[in-house]
Scaffold this motif. Structure first.
Motif, PDB file in Angstrom:
ATOM      1  N   GLY A 218      49.899  43.895  33.866  1.00  0.00           N
ATOM      2  CA  GLY A 218      49.110  42.703  34.137  1.00  0.00           C
ATOM      3  C   GLY A 218      47.694  43.072  34.511  1.00  0.00           C
ATOM      4  N   ASN A 219      46.971  42.065  34.968  1.00  0.00           N
ATOM      5  CA  ASN A 219      45.560  42.220  35.277  1.00  0.00           C
ATOM      6  C   ASN A 219      45.295  41.604  36.648  1.00  0.00           C
ATOM      7  N   VAL A 220      44.612  42.338  37.507  1.00  0.00           N
ATOM      8  CA  VAL A 220      44.338  41.830  38.862  1.00  0.00           C
ATOM      9  C   VAL A 220      43.381  40.644  38.843  1.00  0.00           C
ATOM     10  N   LEU A 221      42.801  40.353  37.690  1.00  0.00           N
ATOM     11  CA  LEU A 221      41.913  39.205  37.574  1.00  0.00           C
ATOM     12  C   LEU A 221      42.634  37.965  37.040  1.00  0.00           C
ATOM     13  N   GLU A 222      43.948  38.090  36.851  1.00  0.00           N
ATOM     14  CA  GLU A 222      44.751  36.963  36.388  1.00  0.00           C
ATOM     15  C   GLU A 222      45.590  36.429  37.548  1.00  0.00           C
ATOM     16  N   LYS A 223      45.347  35.187  37.907  1.00  0.00           N
ATOM     17  CA  LYS A 223      46.011  34.556  39.054  1.00  0.00           C
ATOM     18  C   LYS A 223      47.530  34.661  38.968  1.00  0.00           C
ATOM     19  N   GLN A 224      48.104  34.372  37.809  1.00  0.00           N
ATOM     20  CA  GLN A 224      49.560  34.364  37.680  1.00  0.00           C
ATOM     21  C   GLN A 224      50.149  35.767  37.820  1.00  0.00           C
ATOM     22  N   ASP A 225      49.443  36.771  37.302  1.00  0.00           N
ATOM     23  CA  ASP A 225      49.920  38.154  37.427  1.00  0.00           C
ATOM     24  C   ASP A 225      49.994  38.565  38.893  1.00  0.00           C
TER      25      ASP A 225
ATOM     26  N   ALA B 288      53.787  47.753  41.332  1.00  0.00           N
ATOM     27  CA  ALA B 288      52.434  48.120  40.918  1.00  0.00           C
ATOM     28  C   ALA B 288      52.029  47.267  39.722  1.00  0.00           C
ATOM     29  N   VAL B 289      50.857  46.650  39.817  1.00  0.00           N
ATOM     30  CA  VAL B 289      50.287  45.903  38.696  1.00  0.00           C
ATOM     31  C   VAL B 289      49.324  46.829  37.964  1.00  0.00           C
ATOM     32  N   VAL B 290      49.612  47.099  36.698  1.00  0.00           N
ATOM     33  CA  VAL B 290      48.755  48.011  35.925  1.00  0.00           C
ATOM     34  C   VAL B 290      48.460  47.410  34.557  1.00  0.00           C
TER      35      VAL B 290
ATOM     36  N   SER C  71      39.754  37.470  45.982  1.00  0.00           N
ATOM     37  CA  SER C  71      39.981  36.034  46.172  1.00  0.00           C
ATOM     38  C   SER C  71      41.374  35.642  45.679  1.00  0.00           C
ATOM     39  N   LEU C  72      41.777  36.179  44.531  1.00  0.00           N
ATOM     40  CA  LEU C  72      43.100  35.884  43.983  1.00  0.00           C
ATOM     41  C   LEU C  72      44.204  36.487  44.839  1.00  0.00           C
ATOM     42  N   ILE C  73      43.963  37.702  45.328  1.00  0.00           N
ATOM     43  CA  ILE C  73      44.950  38.383  46.176  1.00  0.00           C
ATOM     44  C   ILE C  73      45.185  37.593  47.459  1.00  0.00           C
ATOM     45  N   LEU C  74      44.104  37.163  48.085  1.00  0.00           N
ATOM     46  CA  LEU C  74      44.229  36.427  49.343  1.00  0.00           C
ATOM     47  C   LEU C  74      44.909  35.074  49.134  1.00  0.00           C
ATOM     48  N   ASP C  75      44.597  34.412  48.025  1.00  0.00           N
ATOM     49  CA  ASP C  75      45.269  33.140  47.722  1.00  0.00           C
ATOM     50  C   ASP C  75      46.770  33.354  47.535  1.00  0.00           C
ATOM     51  N   ALA C  76      47.138  34.407  46.807  1.00  0.00           N
ATOM     52  CA  ALA C  76      48.557  34.690  46.564  1.00  0.00           C
ATOM     53  C   ALA C  76      49.268  35.091  47.856  1.00  0.00           C
TER      54      ALA C  76
END
Length: 206
Positions: A49-56, A29-31, A84-89
């Protein structure tokens, strides 16, 4: 199964985490605030972390079999930006399955089937911002090569788990006006083992 849960401290997300831990799945879980996590379980791995951070997102996506997103809009464009970040990851880590919790507003209108509910007179919402955000996510998922499912509940009171509700692909079940958080979470969680609604929106209501 190894499941990444986003929105794990929210109303629906916290229920999903509990159901998955009950069945001995491994949960990441990312929180933003780990203190909001009230569960202590060896199978629950918390990433601050933050769901808006690509590396997280990329860090959390390692060794994951399925993604469940119960993120909400927070009155911002978090949904659009994070997806967008989720799909890229997911693409980078070769993760194919994603289940998201949307809104009944992005189901097709029964009165005007060529448009979505939030765009029609069926919607009673005074503002369409949240629905538009969920619509953006829907469009991003449609363009992706993931095996996606969007669970689309209508009004979400807390309520109790009943296990008895109606579901319909692309539409809100006729006369449906509400569905509890617990039942929504249970149906969403079931989709990790279900292939019936791949690349579909699913309306859910009593």
């Amino acid at each position: 199964m190894r499941i990444l849960v986003l929105g794990a401290t929210g109303r629906v997300g916290s229920h999903i985490v509990s159901l998955a831990l009950r069945d001995k799945h491994i949960i990441t879980a990312v929180v933003r605030n780990p203190n909001k996590v009230k569960v202590d379980n060896e199978n629950l791995h918390i990433i601050q972390g933050n769901v808006l951070e690509k590396q997280d997102i990329e860090n959390a996506m390692e060794n994951v079999d399925v993604v469940i997103s119960a993120l909400n809009t927070d009155g911002t464009n978090t949904l659009t930006k994070s997806m967008s970040l989720i799909l890229d990851a997911m693409n980078k880590m070769n993760v194919k399955r994603i289940i998201t919790v949307g809104t009944a507003g992005i189901l097709q209108s029964r009165l005007m089937p060529s448009i979505l509910r939030y765009q029609s007179s069926e919607s009673k919402r005074k503002t369409t911002f949240a629905a538009q955000e969920h619509h953006n996510v829907y469009e991003l998922l449609k363009k992706s090569d993931t095996d996606w499912t969007i669970v689309c509940p209508t009004y979400l009171p807390d309520g109790e788990y009943t296990g008895t509700y109606r579901i319909e692909r692309s539409l809100l079940p006729k006369g449906g006006v509400e569905i509890s958080v617990a039942d929504t979470a249970e149906f969403t969680y079931q989709q990790i083992q279900c292939k019936e609604y791949l690349k579909s929106r699913v309306g859910i209501a009593y």
